[in-house]
Motif scaffolding. Structure first.
Motif, PDB file in Angstrom:
ATOM      1  N   GLN A   1      -5.505   9.090   2.605  1.00 58.41           N
ATOM      2  CA  GLN A   1      -4.936   7.823   2.150  1.00 58.41           C
ATOM      3  C   GLN A   1      -3.652   7.482   2.896  1.00 58.41           C
ATOM      4  OE1 GLN A   1      -6.696   5.743   0.272  1.00 58.41           O
ATOM      5  NE2 GLN A   1      -8.207   7.380   0.498  1.00 58.41           N
TER       6      GLN A   1
ATOM      7  N   PHE B   1       0.997   4.129  -2.822  1.00 60.50           N
ATOM      8  CA  PHE B   1       0.844   5.543  -2.476  1.00 60.50           C
ATOM      9  C   PHE B   1       1.934   6.373  -3.156  1.00 60.50           C
ATOM     10  CE2 PHE B   1       1.967   9.244  -0.003  1.00 60.50           C
ATOM     11  CZ  PHE B   1       0.732   9.829   0.259  1.00 60.50           C
TER      12      PHE B   1
ATOM     13  N   SER C   1       0.835  -1.205   0.000  1.00 60.93           N
ATOM     14  CA  SER C   1       0.000   0.000   0.000  1.00 60.93           C
ATOM     15  C   SER C   1       0.868   1.253   0.000  1.00 60.93           C
ATOM     16  CB  SER C   1      -0.918   0.006   1.220  1.00 60.93           C
ATOM     17  OG  SER C   1      -1.836  -1.059   1.165  1.00 60.93           O
TER      18      SER C   1
ATOM     19  N   LEU D   1      -6.792   4.355  -4.220  1.00 58.80           N
ATOM     20  CA  LEU D   1      -7.066   4.534  -2.793  1.00 58.80           C
ATOM     21  C   LEU D   1      -6.230   3.543  -1.984  1.00 58.80           C
ATOM     22  CD1 LEU D   1     -10.967   4.791  -2.998  1.00 58.80           C
ATOM     23  CD2 LEU D   1      -9.323   6.666  -2.970  1.00 58.80           C
TER      24      LEU D   1
ATOM     25  N   GLU E   1      -7.262   2.472   1.717  1.00 58.95           N
ATOM     26  CA  GLU E   1      -8.600   1.959   2.006  1.00 58.95           C
ATOM     27  C   GLU E   1      -8.618   0.433   2.055  1.00 58.95           C
ATOM     28  OE1 GLU E   1     -11.191   3.679   2.839  1.00 58.95           O
ATOM     29  OE2 GLU E   1     -10.329   5.664   2.447  1.00 58.95           O
TER      30      GLU E   1
END
Length: 674
Positions: free
Chosen positions: A343, A321, A317, A487, A490
């Motif tokens: 985020q 990002f 993640s 996202l 999330e």
């Protein structure tokens, strides 16, 4: 992928660490000890303020010079401090010495004779003869008078002092003395001590703390332009932007743009400063704190890949990002600092939970809570059931149709359309109708509605979310991965992606399930998914460990506890059974309060059936004589099984099912002589 601006619903955060982790405090530095004994600018850092070419360096034909003229453009340069200890600037500020050399000039420590001798910082220019630099100073003075944010250094005044080299007044900004340690120095010290870059959670927390300050500037039409570790300072538990020399109005298309190569967005020369270019600098700064970036032609190069950088491989993640923040396409980056913060907060929660295995639950700003738990058994979730339980996108409260949506509980597409009437300029109402059509299984109607709204908001992640759900219903490959990329903080996209990967990429699905569950225990579907995949690969202990984490206060505690018993015993060869294992499962059942008699009977059958198989294989009982409430003998276990099958028979609604269950009871009952 572009997403909705989330400035109206920015994630709330508290102290440094976002309330998720603790950050080591940095003591405030005594001003007197911060003064440089021999202030010099290293030759490698000497550049012309006009053309950015190297100046003042040692060459084959000349020695290094701290002042002179640029051989390329003729602009005067000087790298020696203009102010000396004891100089009185503006008749008010007595110079104590130089502190550092920044991107636009020397920074000095001084005392304010008019305000109780308080310590202040004076910031000058690299080259007082550079007209562009002087213009930047004037613009900075006008802007800084209005700045008031706890994470931005406070500006007290703007004053002048005669520079003897040019016999002209030079402007100085008078700032508060922060007295902390820059992130650049914190990183350098940590690398010296450990040999590593900053821990991911700590680096994220630093950047996250500064996003509101950048958002504050953006809301006023200004771009910071030079966000990097050098320009952020920590004092105790507080971070501040300490150099505003490169700040510029976003609509200023004539003033020079200052920044640092390697951090600046590639398009800034064409577009000028924008929110997108600011997002890029944030992404690059975070990357520098996390890992060693390659150096290409003497400049910081592109992000490494997960194949070569362990921190990116460990935290997918976080990698996503960074990829979105530094996407070559400005439109694909985060739309605001608020959206970026939301985020990144989610990513921080995941990273922290991975570090210490402690869940960090939080309300999402993009999705509602899970609407159910799917696939409690051994098979992957069916598309329609998966869709019905996934979290739904939250309604944007600023949308014209938000109030109308809040007044209806209808779910049928026809009823909803009647209730809504003309959607007008609302985006949320058409999206709600798309969702209703999908959940009703109306593929063609949903596709038509979605195509229409996609023409209005083509890059909105919600369109991708519903398009992926439509693909599920039509047995096509759903692209939940694109929503995850948009996202990265999330849980919902990861949960959906995991469910669709169960048949094609077992390892990836398991990693996603466990990441979601480890971070937030409200996503019980992730626990069942992880247990299901671990059980499928023979890791019964791992599956039970996940199911045991479902909290007793959860509505899904009982199904998880029963699933754990089934995991321990169901389809297990009798040769793998042991008395301890059977008693462990029985103890689990005994601790459960199961109100439904049929459900209680089924889970007891699981334990007693395993016990019977073990006894028939020759297992010898060494412990207490009871198992549940029957004798731990073949006759006793058979009696217990018979009783359970007869309970199920009485509970059955269908006559033929009842007959079959009675036959099961008769088949297992202990043999007697009568």
């Amino acid at each position: 992928m572009r997403t909705r601006s989330a400035s109206s619903r920015s994630a709330g955060r508290g102290r440094l660490g976002a309330g998720v982790i603790d950050i080591p405090s940095i003591p405030k530095i005594d001003p007197a000890t911060a003064i440089l004994a021999n202030p010099q600018v290293p030759e490698a850092d000497r550049y012309c303020g006009k053309c950015a070419k190297p100046v003042g360096r040692t060459t084959a034909t000349a020695e290094a010079r701290v002042k002179g003229f640029c051989p390329d453009c003729g602009t005067r340069y000087s790298f020696e401090p203009r102010l000396k200890t004891g100089d009185l600037v503006g008749g008010q500020y007595e110079v104590a010495g130089a502190l550092a050399h920044g991107g636009l000039g020397w920074i000095y420590l001084a005392t304010d004779h008019r305000v109780n001798g308080r310590w202040v910082v004076l910031k000058g220019l690299i080259d007082t003869g550079d007209a562009d630099a002087l213009t930047a100073a004037v613009a900075e003075r006008r802007f800084l008078a209005e700045v008031d944010h706890p994470n931005i250094v406070k500006i007290h005044n703007f004053t002048e002092h005669i520079d003897p080299d040019v016999d002209a007044p030079v402007g100085y900004i008078v700032m508060e003395y922060v007295g902390g340690t820059s992130l650049k120095q914190i990183l350098r010290d940590y690398r010296t001590e450990t040999g590593n870059h900053l821990p991911p959670a700590r680096a994220i927390a630093y950047v996250l703390e500064m996003l509101p300050a950048l958002g504050y500037l953006h809301a006023r039409g200004w771009a910071y332009c030079d966000f990097k570790p050098d320009n952020v300072m920590q004092t105790e538990e507080r971070l501040e932007l300490i150099d505003l020399g490169a700040v510029i109005a976003m609509d200023d298309d004539t003033s020079p743009i200052y920044g640092t190569i390697g951090y600046q967005a590639p398009e800034i020369g064409e577009t000028g400063p924008t929110v997108a270019t600011e997002v890029y600098t944030v992404g690059r700064t975070l990357a520098v704190l996390l890992m060693r970036l390659p150096v290409v032609n003497g400049r910081l190069g592109p992000l490494p890949t997960a194949d070569t950088e362990p921190v990116l491989a460990q935290h997918d993640s976080l990698y996503r990002f960074l990829l979105r923040a530094t996407d070559p396409d400005p439109d694909a980056r985060f739309a605001s600092m608020g959206e970026m913060a939301e985020q990144l907060t989610g990513v921080l929660r995941e990273v922290a939970a991975t570090d210490d295995n402690i869940a960090r639950p939080a309300m999402s700003t993009s999705f509602g809570p899970p609407r159910g738990v799917v696939a409690l058994g051994d098979t992957a979730p069916e598309p329609a059931k998966l869709i019905a339980t996934l979290p739904a996108p939250l309604v944007d409260p600023t949308d014209p149709g938000a109030a109308l949506l809040a007044t209806t509980n209808a779910a049928n597409p026809h009823d909803l359309e009647q209730a809504f009437g003309n959607a007008g300029d609302s985006v949320e109402i058409p999206l709600r109708l798309v969702r209703a059509e999908i959940e009703a299984g109306n593929v063609e109607a949903a596709s038509a509605r979605l195509t229409k709204i996609e023409s209005v908001i083509p890059d909105d992640w919600r369109c991708r979310w519903y398009r992926a759900q439509l693909a599920l219903l039509t047995e096509q490959v759903p692209d939940f991965d694109a929503v995850y990329a948009a996202l990265p903080g999330e849980a919902a996209p990861k949960l959906a992606l995991a469910a669709t990967l169960e048949h094609t990429d077992n390892d990836h699905a398991l990693a996603l399930y466990e990441l979601v569950w480890r971070t937030d225990h409200q996503f019980v579907s992730a626990a069942f998914g992880a247990a299901r995949l671990r059980r499928a690969r023979g890791d019964r202990a791992g599956a039970v460990a996940v199911l045991d984490q479902v909290e007793q206060t959860s509505a899904h505690y009982l199904p998880a506890a029963i699933a754990a018993v089934n995991t321990l015993l169901t389809n297990r060869p009798a040769t793998e059974l042991t008395e301890d294992l059977i008693r462990t499962a029985a103890d689990r059942v005994a601790r459960l309060t199961i109100e439904a008699r049929g459900e209680a009977a089924r889970v007891r059958i699981t334990v007693l059936d395993a016990a019977l198989s073990w006894l028939r294989l020759g297992g010898g009982v060494t412990g207490p004589g009871k198992l549940l409430d029957v004798d731990f003998t073949e006759a006793g276990v058979r009696t217990g099984l018979e009783r359970c099958w007869r309970i199920l028979a009485r509970e059955a609604d269908d006559m033929w099912t009842r007959f079959a269950l009675v036959d099961q009871a008769n088949a297992v009952r202990p043999r007697t002589r009568r």
